[in-house]
Scaffold this active site. Structure first.
Site, PDB file in Angstrom:
ATOM      1  N   CYS A   1       0.816  -1.207   0.000  1.00  0.00           N
ATOM      2  CA  CYS A   1       0.000   0.000   0.000  1.00  0.00           C
ATOM      3  C   CYS A   1       0.854   1.264   0.000  1.00  0.00           C
ATOM      4  O   CYS A   1       2.030   1.244   0.318  1.00  0.00           O
ATOM      5  CB  CYS A   1      -0.893   0.039   1.229  1.00  0.00           C
ATOM      6  SG  CYS A   1      -1.923  -1.412   1.451  1.00  0.00           S
TER       7      CYS A   1
ATOM      8  N   GLY B   1      -1.129   0.559  -5.248  1.00  0.00           N
ATOM      9  CA  GLY B   1      -2.429  -0.001  -4.919  1.00  0.00           C
ATOM     10  C   GLY B   1      -3.529   0.652  -5.713  1.00  0.00           C
ATOM     11  O   GLY B   1      -3.581   1.881  -5.809  1.00  0.00           O
TER      12      GLY B   1
ATOM     13  N   ASN C   1       0.626   0.719   5.956  1.00  0.00           N
ATOM     14  CA  ASN C   1       1.223  -0.041   4.860  1.00  0.00           C
ATOM     15  C   ASN C   1       2.026  -1.176   5.472  1.00  0.00           C
ATOM     16  O   ASN C   1       2.944  -0.938   6.261  1.00  0.00           O
ATOM     17  CB  ASN C   1       2.143   0.854   4.030  1.00  0.00           C
ATOM     18  CG  ASN C   1       2.963   0.062   3.024  1.00  0.00           C
ATOM     19  OD1 ASN C   1       2.527  -0.983   2.546  1.00  0.00           O
ATOM     20  ND2 ASN C   1       4.147   0.551   2.710  1.00  0.00           N
ATOM     21  N   GLY C   2       1.689  -2.404   5.133  1.00  0.00           N
ATOM     22  CA  GLY C   2       2.409  -3.552   5.665  1.00  0.00           C
ATOM     23  C   GLY C   2       1.489  -4.716   5.941  1.00  0.00           C
ATOM     24  O   GLY C   2       0.416  -4.832   5.345  1.00  0.00           O
TER      25      GLY C   2
ATOM     26  N   TYR D   1      10.489  -4.496  -7.861  1.00  0.00           N
ATOM     27  CA  TYR D   1       9.191  -4.352  -8.518  1.00  0.00           C
ATOM     28  C   TYR D   1       8.335  -3.204  -7.997  1.00  0.00           C
ATOM     29  O   TYR D   1       7.775  -2.450  -8.765  1.00  0.00           O
ATOM     30  CB  TYR D   1       8.416  -5.667  -8.377  1.00  0.00           C
ATOM     31  CG  TYR D   1       7.015  -5.634  -8.954  1.00  0.00           C
ATOM     32  CD1 TYR D   1       6.803  -5.811 -10.314  1.00  0.00           C
ATOM     33  CD2 TYR D   1       5.908  -5.413  -8.148  1.00  0.00           C
ATOM     34  CE1 TYR D   1       5.532  -5.775 -10.855  1.00  0.00           C
ATOM     35  CE2 TYR D   1       4.623  -5.368  -8.670  1.00  0.00           C
ATOM     36  CZ  TYR D   1       4.443  -5.554 -10.027  1.00  0.00           C
ATOM     37  OH  TYR D   1       3.191  -5.508 -10.562  1.00  0.00           O
TER      38      TYR D   1
END
Length: 457
Positions: free
Chosen positions: A2, A28, A102-103, A244
């Site tokens: 995210c 996202g 985020n995670g 990526y």
């Protein structure tokens, strides 16, 4: 994967958050949201969809305040409902609170069950909701102490921005798995974001990366206050950010993403050279690695595959059927360049093998004499627990087949992967990177998890 953003002390914080989330749309695409505090209350707006579609100027104008937190959602598992979007907002004993995350919390289920046993009622599948319940149920007197209390009860990967009506708290876990950077505006306001590319768009100057285990407190009229909330810091930045996730113009923990991908491509060429006429990238995240591969071999580099940029990234789509269709919709070969040539096609990673199979077939149909697939990352053999959508070993082609068997399955003339050693040397051996997808060494949360990520952020 995210994206999160936190803005403090900006005249139009919602607009800054909007453009920051727009810059980080690649992290996202399922849902997005912004909450804004004006000192008296918090207003939240969130919906399924991409940033430019969800927010209008009228919506942003209604989100008035100088402090904003925002989120782009990429779900690792669970529901993709609008209810599972962020920020997560609640009213509790000390007032109002809004959280973005985020995670992935690896002890989500245990914590959730304990909270339910004590009477908590959950409305989403997100591990992020655990955080807000833990803060609300803490017996500490101040919000900052409640946050610290909450941090003792969660494990895994997280970057958090927590907003009250007048303050903002930013935390990065003690492993530093996910990236988070601090920026400053000319007028004195501050922001944090998952990637530095967000700073470039909104005119913020990069100050530094948030340290693993650090909490920053933002309060009106003061400089950000830093506190190390963990004694034992064990820095493990995620290698997949460079492979990526991140945009090539971002700097993650002091290293430029494009430069790192270029080095990976050069290392890949040294490890897996081949007699070819042409090097092609899988656009867009394979471009830098392909350039490095071509440069190292002294072979021409061409953008021989055209990408339709109006189709989303296939990896983060939630179903396999949609992934299959979108590969055909997204990529198209330039036959004039490819016909009769021995080509090397460079991709950033190989997860399920679906995309690679279709790309090899597409190039052969376009007249390629040979198609040599090269992957600028090691074989992905293990599910990640820290926020990557590789749920089970059954879905990871390298966990179930040899390189030769994979080559046969995708139909390539040859297949080569970057070694783990080649990856770490490209990134710099001075850091202990998170390589769990490649080596299965789960430094946070114990042994290998074959069931995959359980979080919903």
């Amino acid at each position: 994967m995210c994206a999160i953003v936190g803005v403090f002390g900006a005249k139009k914080a919602s607009t800054v958050a909007y453009y920051s989330l727009f810059a980080m749309q690649h992290r996202g695409q399922e849902a997005t949201g912004i909450s804004v505090a004006n000192g008296e209350n918090i207003a939240v707006y969130k919906k399924k969809g991409m940033v430019a579609d969800v927010f209008s100027q009228a919506t942003l104008d209604n989100l008035e305040g100088t402090c904003a937190v925002g989120h782009n959602r990429y779900s690792t598992a669970g529901s993709d409902s609008a209810g599972d979007s962020q920020p997560v907002f609640a009213k509790y004993k000390l007032g109002e609170i809004s959280v973005v995350h985020n995670g992935n919390l690896i002890n989500k289920q245990e914590v959730r069950q304990e909270l339910i046993d004590k009477g908590a009622i959950f409305q989403t599948d997100m591990d992020t909701e655990n955080i807000i319940h833990l803060i609300a149920k803490s017996q500490e007197d101040s919000l900052v102490d409640r946050i610290k209390d909450m941090l003792t009860k969660i494990e895994g990967a997280y970057c958090l921005a927590i907003q009250s009506r007048s303050k903002m708290f930013v935390i990065r876990d003690r492993f530093g798995i996910r990236p988070l950077s601090l920026g400053k505006f000319k007028d004195g306001g501050y922001m944090v974001a998952s990637e530095t590319c967000a700073f470039d768009l909104v005119g913020a100057k990069f100050v530094r990366d948030v340290k693993p285990g650090e909490m920053l407190t933002f309060e009106e009229g003061q400089e950000p206050q830093s506190e190390m909330v963990f004694e034992n810091v064990d820095f493990h930045p995620c290698a997949f950010e460079y492979i990526y996730f991140a945009r090539p113009d971002s700097d993650i923990d002091g290293k430029n993403v494009y430069a790192m991908r270029l080095e990976m491509g050069k290392a890949l060429a040294r490890e897996t050279p081949v007699e070819i006429d042409l090097v092609l990238p899988v656009p867009d995240s394979g471009v830098a690695a392909a350039k490095g591969y071509a440069d190292e071999l002294g072979v021409p580099f061409e953008m021989g595959i055209v990408r339709n940029h109006y189709v989303g990234r296939t990896f983060i789509e939630p179903t396999q059927a949609i992934r299959d269709l979108k590969v055909k919709m997204k990529l198209s070969p330039i036959k004039h360049l490819i016909k009769g040539k021995r080509v090397a096609i460079i991709d950033d990673s190989l997860v399920r093998g679906t995309t690679s199979t279709q790309i090899v077939r597409m190039l052969l149909d376009a007249g390629a004499k040979e198609v040599h697939m090269r992957i600028a990352a090691p074989e992905i053999k293990y599910p990640c627990r820290y926020g990557i959508d590789t749920p089970t070993k059954a879905e990871l082609i390298s966990a179930n087949y040899t390189v030769e068997e994979i080559r046969e399955k995708i139909g390539a003339t040859s297949l080569g992967f970057l070694s783990i050693e080649g990856l770490t040397q490209s990134l710099g051996n001075e850091r202990n990177y998170s390589l769990v997808s490649f080596d299965g060494k789960y430094f946070a949360g114990g042994n290998e998890d074959t069931t995959g990520c359980a979080g919903g952020c």
